[in-house]
Design a protein around this motif. Structure first.
Motif, mmCIF file in Angstrom:
data_model
loop_
_atom_site.group_PDB
_atom_site.id
_atom_site.type_symbol
_atom_site.label_atom_id
_atom_site.label_comp_id
_atom_site.label_asym_id
_atom_site.label_seq_id
_atom_site.Cartn_x
_atom_site.Cartn_y
_atom_site.Cartn_z
ATOM 1 N N GLN A 173 50.791 44.369 64.215
ATOM 2 C CA GLN A 173 50.124 45.606 63.859
ATOM 3 C C GLN A 173 49.018 45.371 62.830
ATOM 4 O OE1 GLN A 173 53.230 48.332 62.687
ATOM 5 N NE2 GLN A 173 54.352 48.085 64.603
ATOM 6 N N VAL A 174 48.392 46.477 62.394
ATOM 7 C CA VAL A 174 47.277 46.419 61.449
ATOM 8 C C VAL A 174 47.787 46.774 60.059
ATOM 9 C CG1 VAL A 174 44.991 47.302 60.853
ATOM 10 C CG2 VAL A 174 45.660 47.097 63.264
ATOM 11 N N LEU A 175 47.484 45.919 59.087
ATOM 12 C CA LEU A 175 47.819 46.170 57.688
ATOM 13 C C LEU A 175 46.535 46.498 56.937
ATOM 14 C CD1 LEU A 175 50.168 45.996 55.526
ATOM 15 C CD2 LEU A 175 49.239 43.726 54.997
ATOM 16 N N GLY A 176 46.532 47.587 56.193
ATOM 17 C CA GLY A 176 45.377 47.960 55.382
ATOM 18 C C GLY A 176 45.670 47.766 53.907
ATOM 19 N N ILE A 177 44.763 47.095 53.187
ATOM 20 C CA ILE A 177 44.978 46.855 51.757
ATOM 21 C C ILE A 177 43.694 47.144 50.983
ATOM 22 C CG2 ILE A 177 46.727 45.076 52.186
ATOM 23 C CD1 ILE A 177 44.621 43.004 51.352
ATOM 24 N N PHE A 178 43.853 47.414 49.692
ATOM 25 C CA PHE A 178 42.745 47.580 48.756
ATOM 26 C C PHE A 178 42.936 46.536 47.670
ATOM 27 C CE2 PHE A 178 43.570 51.714 50.686
ATOM 28 C CZ PHE A 178 42.306 52.020 51.190
ATOM 29 N N PRO A 179 42.309 45.366 47.810
ATOM 30 C CA PRO A 179 42.622 44.237 46.927
ATOM 31 C C PRO A 179 42.278 44.454 45.465
ATOM 32 C CG PRO A 179 41.515 43.501 48.934
ATOM 33 C CD PRO A 179 41.397 44.976 48.887
ATOM 34 N N GLU A 180 41.486 45.499 45.127
ATOM 35 C CA GLU A 180 41.203 45.766 43.715
ATOM 36 C C GLU A 180 42.456 46.208 42.966
ATOM 37 O OE1 GLU A 180 37.108 47.937 43.307
ATOM 38 O OE2 GLU A 180 37.844 48.228 45.350
ATOM 39 N N GLY A 181 43.428 46.766 43.713
ATOM 40 C CA GLY A 181 44.667 47.202 43.085
ATOM 41 C C GLY A 181 44.594 48.573 42.453
ATOM 42 N N GLY A 182 43.479 49.264 42.593
ATOM 43 C CA GLY A 182 43.335 50.608 42.034
ATOM 44 C C GLY A 182 41.979 51.168 42.371
ATOM 45 N N ILE A 183 41.800 52.453 42.111
ATOM 46 C CA ILE A 183 40.542 53.138 42.403
ATOM 47 C C ILE A 183 39.549 52.868 41.276
ATOM 48 C CG2 ILE A 183 39.457 55.394 42.764
ATOM 49 C CD1 ILE A 183 42.130 56.386 43.851
ATOM 50 N N THR A 184 38.315 52.577 41.649
ATOM 51 C CA THR A 184 37.287 52.277 40.660
ATOM 52 C C THR A 184 37.038 53.474 39.736
ATOM 53 O OG1 THR A 184 34.970 51.645 40.352
ATOM 54 C CG2 THR A 184 35.473 52.952 42.296
ATOM 55 N N HIS A 185 36.765 53.189 38.445
ATOM 56 C CA HIS A 185 36.471 54.240 37.471
ATOM 57 C C HIS A 185 34.971 54.392 37.238
ATOM 58 C CE1 HIS A 185 40.548 55.244 35.930
ATOM 59 N NE2 HIS A 185 40.829 54.031 36.383
ATOM 60 N N ASP A 186 34.173 53.449 37.726
ATOM 61 C CA ASP A 186 32.725 53.517 37.469
ATOM 62 C C ASP A 186 31.882 53.351 38.733
ATOM 63 O OD1 ASP A 186 33.135 50.859 38.075
ATOM 64 O OD2 ASP A 186 32.580 50.099 36.091
ATOM 65 N N GLY A 187 32.528 53.290 39.898
ATOM 66 C CA GLY A 187 31.782 53.138 41.147
ATOM 67 C C GLY A 187 31.535 51.710 41.551
ATOM 68 N N GLU A 188 31.784 50.759 40.637
ATOM 69 C CA GLU A 188 31.567 49.347 40.948
ATOM 70 C C GLU A 188 32.845 48.717 41.485
ATOM 71 O OE1 GLU A 188 28.650 48.062 40.934
ATOM 72 O OE2 GLU A 188 27.748 49.861 40.063
ATOM 73 N N ILE A 189 32.675 47.657 42.285
ATOM 74 C CA ILE A 189 33.823 46.951 42.834
ATOM 75 C C ILE A 189 34.478 46.117 41.739
ATOM 76 C CG2 ILE A 189 34.561 45.208 44.506
ATOM 77 C CD1 ILE A 189 32.351 46.170 46.362
ATOM 78 N N GLN A 190 35.770 46.327 41.551
ATOM 79 C CA GLN A 190 36.523 45.586 40.552
ATOM 80 C C GLN A 190 36.982 44.244 41.134
ATOM 81 O OE1 GLN A 190 36.543 47.248 37.527
ATOM 82 N NE2 GLN A 190 35.301 48.661 38.769
ATOM 83 N N PRO A 191 37.330 43.288 40.282
ATOM 84 C CA PRO A 191 37.775 41.976 40.793
ATOM 85 C C PRO A 191 38.963 42.116 41.732
ATOM 86 C CG PRO A 191 37.358 41.873 38.424
ATOM 87 C CD PRO A 191 37.268 43.319 38.804
ATOM 88 N N PHE A 192 38.900 41.398 42.875
ATOM 89 C CA PHE A 192 40.007 41.423 43.838
ATOM 90 C C PHE A 192 41.159 40.590 43.302
ATOM 91 C CE2 PHE A 192 37.891 42.547 48.164
ATOM 92 C CZ PHE A 192 37.338 43.679 47.585
ATOM 93 N N LYS A 193 42.370 41.105 43.465
ATOM 94 C CA LYS A 193 43.560 40.420 42.978
ATOM 95 C C LYS A 193 44.068 39.422 44.020
ATOM 96 C CE LYS A 193 44.859 44.154 39.867
ATOM 97 N NZ LYS A 193 45.908 45.109 39.417
ATOM 98 N N PRO A 194 44.773 38.404 43.599
ATOM 99 C CA PRO A 194 45.166 37.324 44.517
ATOM 100 C C PRO A 194 46.346 37.640 45.422
ATOM 101 C CG PRO A 194 45.967 36.863 42.303
ATOM 102 C CD PRO A 194 45.134 38.103 42.183
ATOM 103 N N GLY A 195 46.850 38.874 45.419
ATOM 104 C CA GLY A 195 47.983 39.202 46.285
ATOM 105 C C GLY A 195 47.693 38.948 47.750
ATOM 106 N N ILE A 196 46.429 39.112 48.169
ATOM 107 C CA ILE A 196 46.051 38.866 49.556
ATOM 108 C C ILE A 196 46.316 37.423 49.937
ATOM 109 C CG2 ILE A 196 43.652 38.480 48.812
ATOM 110 C CD1 ILE A 196 44.778 39.811 52.228
ATOM 111 N N GLU A 197 46.133 36.507 48.983
ATOM 112 C CA GLU A 197 46.348 35.090 49.274
ATOM 113 C C GLU A 197 47.829 34.804 49.516
ATOM 114 O OE1 GLU A 197 44.582 32.895 46.103
ATOM 115 O OE2 GLU A 197 42.621 33.868 46.328
ATOM 116 N N LYS A 198 48.693 35.488 48.762
ATOM 117 C CA LYS A 198 50.130 35.299 48.957
ATOM 118 C C LYS A 198 50.545 35.759 50.348
ATOM 119 C CE LYS A 198 54.665 36.753 47.247
ATOM 120 N NZ LYS A 198 55.407 37.564 46.257
ATOM 121 N N ILE A 199 49.988 36.902 50.785
ATOM 122 C CA ILE A 199 50.325 37.413 52.118
ATOM 123 C C ILE A 199 49.875 36.438 53.189
ATOM 124 C CG2 ILE A 199 49.881 39.270 53.769
ATOM 125 C CD1 ILE A 199 49.490 41.154 51.384
ATOM 126 N N ILE A 200 48.655 35.920 53.060
ATOM 127 C CA ILE A 200 48.089 35.022 54.073
ATOM 128 C C ILE A 200 48.858 33.705 54.116
ATOM 129 C CG2 ILE A 200 46.053 33.677 54.689
ATOM 130 C CD1 ILE A 200 45.856 36.605 55.395
#
Length: 626
Positions: A531-558
């Motif tokens: 199936q399809v898994l959807g993730i938001f690697p920033e770990g939260g919603i941006t507070h200033d409109g800019e992309i926040q650093p992606f967290k390494p949890g995606i690497e653990k899944i892969i």
């Protein structure tokens, strides 16, 4: 995605000859059926003492009987053999049947003409699985909704024209059977001519061994439909619409005469309103769904069918009219509500059926698709017979009026809709999401071809607003299991959508280790099931409109389950009412109905996935569009 409309298909050989072939077939069926009905009325003295109503009901049964007897058999043929060749043979059969009809008219034989009606039902039984089975082969994925809409529109327009033309030909005073026979032969020959232009559609199951036992094959087809829950309930939903539609359409003649006080011209006018409505609704489906199979339109259609079906009861006159002409009916403002109800029942019927047909075609195994359509045709026939039996019981023994029958059917439609949407919440969730992305936002998606139709994938996007999962889930045409922060998951009202959509709540290890571990178990289960898994690697919603650093949890899944990752950029959402531009108590509907872009990038192979690489791809896709 192509910006051209569904009407551009008329300029292409892969569609136009097929469209004309199937439309002319439906037209011919209805010319003959309605001409025969005129024969039964005008020459009732020659029926050897048979009751006219009995013969009319017998003729209806003879046309529908082949669907019960042979659908399962010819569904196999449609899957096993090349379809354009089968269509040409079916059209040649139609020419032969119309020659037989000519003989029946020449001999003035009711028996032969009823035999022709059975043969036309047989021809429709053969053609039905081919008709809907060929569409996914000759159309691209983004054309499937538009193509189904055109076929639906063409079929109902053909029914209307045949309903009008049949009695008109029958009304020619001098040697009228010859006119009917000539017209039917000409239509059949023209349809065969168009069929010769249909391009080849290869067999999808050439290795299939034909099961000649129609009973066991029918059971097998219905069992197969039952293996896919969404297909099963889509099939039942379509069959229910045929119950609903048959109840309304069959009663239009009596409603026109006994309730409204009109004649056959008013009957034709009311039928025209319904068919114009369903044609319009069908054609609007492509625009409203963005050229994809949008099942969110199905609850919308069901609501309209119930609402305007109930209103038709209240709009109908309490006392029957007398001597009402079609012109007088249309110009009387008191009747405009009835006209609007019939028109809108048709419109919402289009919203209801077109996505369901497209969904059945899309979700069925291609090698079994025509047999699924054959099973659908069997159920359609059963539901139409059930509608006729119920109408006879209620209008006869129970003493219902026709408006009361309409009211009961509309209420039953609501009950059936609630039942189906409870069993398959995906329909209702898609409706709520569809409302969101067509009211608060106007969403445009590019690069959707990068999302494979099958197999496990991870969709990774930047996180701009609370509505991000709904927007992505509404635009990606595969069910997406989103991983989201558990506090967002628990937001009232939205929680119903997230829970029904099988979202996966997640928390930090310091917040709730149990939620975190359960999330990883569900993640692996989703990917393991393809199936399809959807993730938001920033770990939260941006507070200033800019992309926040992606967290390494995606690497653990892969590392644990190597699958390709699809980068997605959400653009122009910052500043909308669901973003964090302002504190919640000051939030206003900024950028209402604003254009939002969903940009899908090329898949990143599992061995190349890192949080930094994924972030660069999303930033590149987004550009400066916050």
């Amino acid at each position: 995605m192509s910006s051209s409309s569904q009407f551009s298909l008329f300029g292409q050989r892969r569609f136009l000859p097929f469209f004309m072939t199937q439309g002319l077939g439906a037209f011919n069926d209805n010319v003959f059926k309605n001409a025969l009905a005129a024969l039964l009325v005008f020459k009732s003295s020659q029926l050897a003492g048979l009751n006219t109503d009995q013969v009319v009901n017998l003729s209806a049964m003879l046309f529908i009987l082949p669907f019960f007897l042979f659908s399962a058999l010819f569904g196999q043929f449609a899957d096993k053999y090349e379809k354009s060749m089968q269509i040409r043979r079916v059209k040649l059969l139609e020419v032969g049947i119309m020659l037989f009809a000519t003989l029946g008219f020449w001999l003035d034989s009711i028996t032969l003409l009823l035999g022709v009606l059975f043969l036309l039902g047989l021809q429709s039984t053969i053609f039905g699985p081919i008709k809907f089975g060929i569409l996914p082969q000759i159309l691209r994925r983004e054309e499937l909704v538009g193509g189904n809409a055109l076929v639906e529109m063409g079929t109902f327009v053909a029914i209307l024209l045949g309903t009008i033309a049949g009695p008109q030909l029958a009304g020619i005073e001098t040697d009228w059977p010859a006119w009917v026979a000539a017209a039917c032969l000409a239509i059949a020959a023209t349809g065969y001519g168009f069929s010769r232009r249909i391009p080849e559609a290869p067999a999808v199951a050439p290795e299939l061994k034909i099961n000649w036992n129609v009973l066991t094959e029918t059971v097998r087809n219905l069992r197969y439909i039952n293996t896919n829950r969404t297909v099963l309930h889509s099939v039942l939903g379509i069959s229910w619409f045929w119950f609903f539609g048959a109840t309304f359409l069959v009663q239009v003649p009596s409603y026109s005469q006994n309730v409204l006080g009109g004649d056959e011209d008013l009957m034709s006018g009311l039928l025209a309103l319904f068919i114009i409505g369903i044609s319009t609704g069908s054609l609007l489906c492509e625009k409203l769904s963005g050229k994809v199979v949008e099942i969110g339109l199905v609850p919308f259609g069901a609501f309209g069918l119930t609402a305007f079906g109930i209103d038709l009861y209240f709009a109908s006159p309490a006392n029957p009219g007398v001597g009402v002409s079609v012109g007088g009916f249309y110009t009387d403002p008191g009747n405009w509500r009835i006209m609007a109800d019939l028109l809108l029942i048709g419109v919402f019927g289009g919203f209801y059926t077109v996505p369901l047909y497209a969904l059945v075609q899309q979700r069925s195994d291609p090698s079994y698709r025509s047999r699924v359509i054959a099973g659908l045709n069997i159920l359609n026939a059963l539901f139409m017979v059930a509608a006729a039996i119920l109408a006879m019981l209620l209008l006869g023994g129970a003493g219902f009026s026709i408006p009361e029958l309409f009211l009961l059917t509309a209420i039953l439609n609501a009950v059936v809709a609630v039942y189906i949407f409870t069993l398959v919440p995906e329909f209702l969730v898609r409706f709520l999401v569809w409302m969101l992305i067509h009211t608060i936002y106007r969403v445009r998606m590019t690069g959707e071809e990068h999302i494979p139709e099958r197999g496990p994938i991870i969709v990774a996007a930047n996180h701009v607003s609370f509505a991000d999962p709904l927007i992505l889930g509404g635009m990606i045409r595969r069910p997406v299991n989103f991983v989201m922060y558990y506090r967002i998951y628990r937001i009232p009202l939205l929680n119903f959508i997230f829970r029904t959509g099988k979202a996966i709540p997640i928390a930090g290890r310091d917040e709730d280790p149990e939620i975190l571990e359960n999330a990883y178990r569900r993640i692996h289960k989703v990917l393991g099931a393809g199936q399809v898994l959807g993730i938001f690697p920033e770990g939260g919603i941006t507070h200033d409109g800019e992309i926040q650093p992606f967290k390494p949890g995606i690497e653990k899944i892969i590392q644990e389950q190597p699958v390709q990752v699809i980068p997605v950029a959400l653009c122009n959402l910052w500043g909308s009412m669901f973003s964090r531009r302002d504190p919640l108590h000051r939030r206003r509907p900024y950028k209402l109905w604003a254009r939002v872009d969903v940009r899908v990038g090329a898949p990143i192979p599992a061995q190349e996935v890192t949080a930094e690489r994924l972030q660069r791809e999303v930033e590149r896709l987004r550009g400066d569009d916050r």
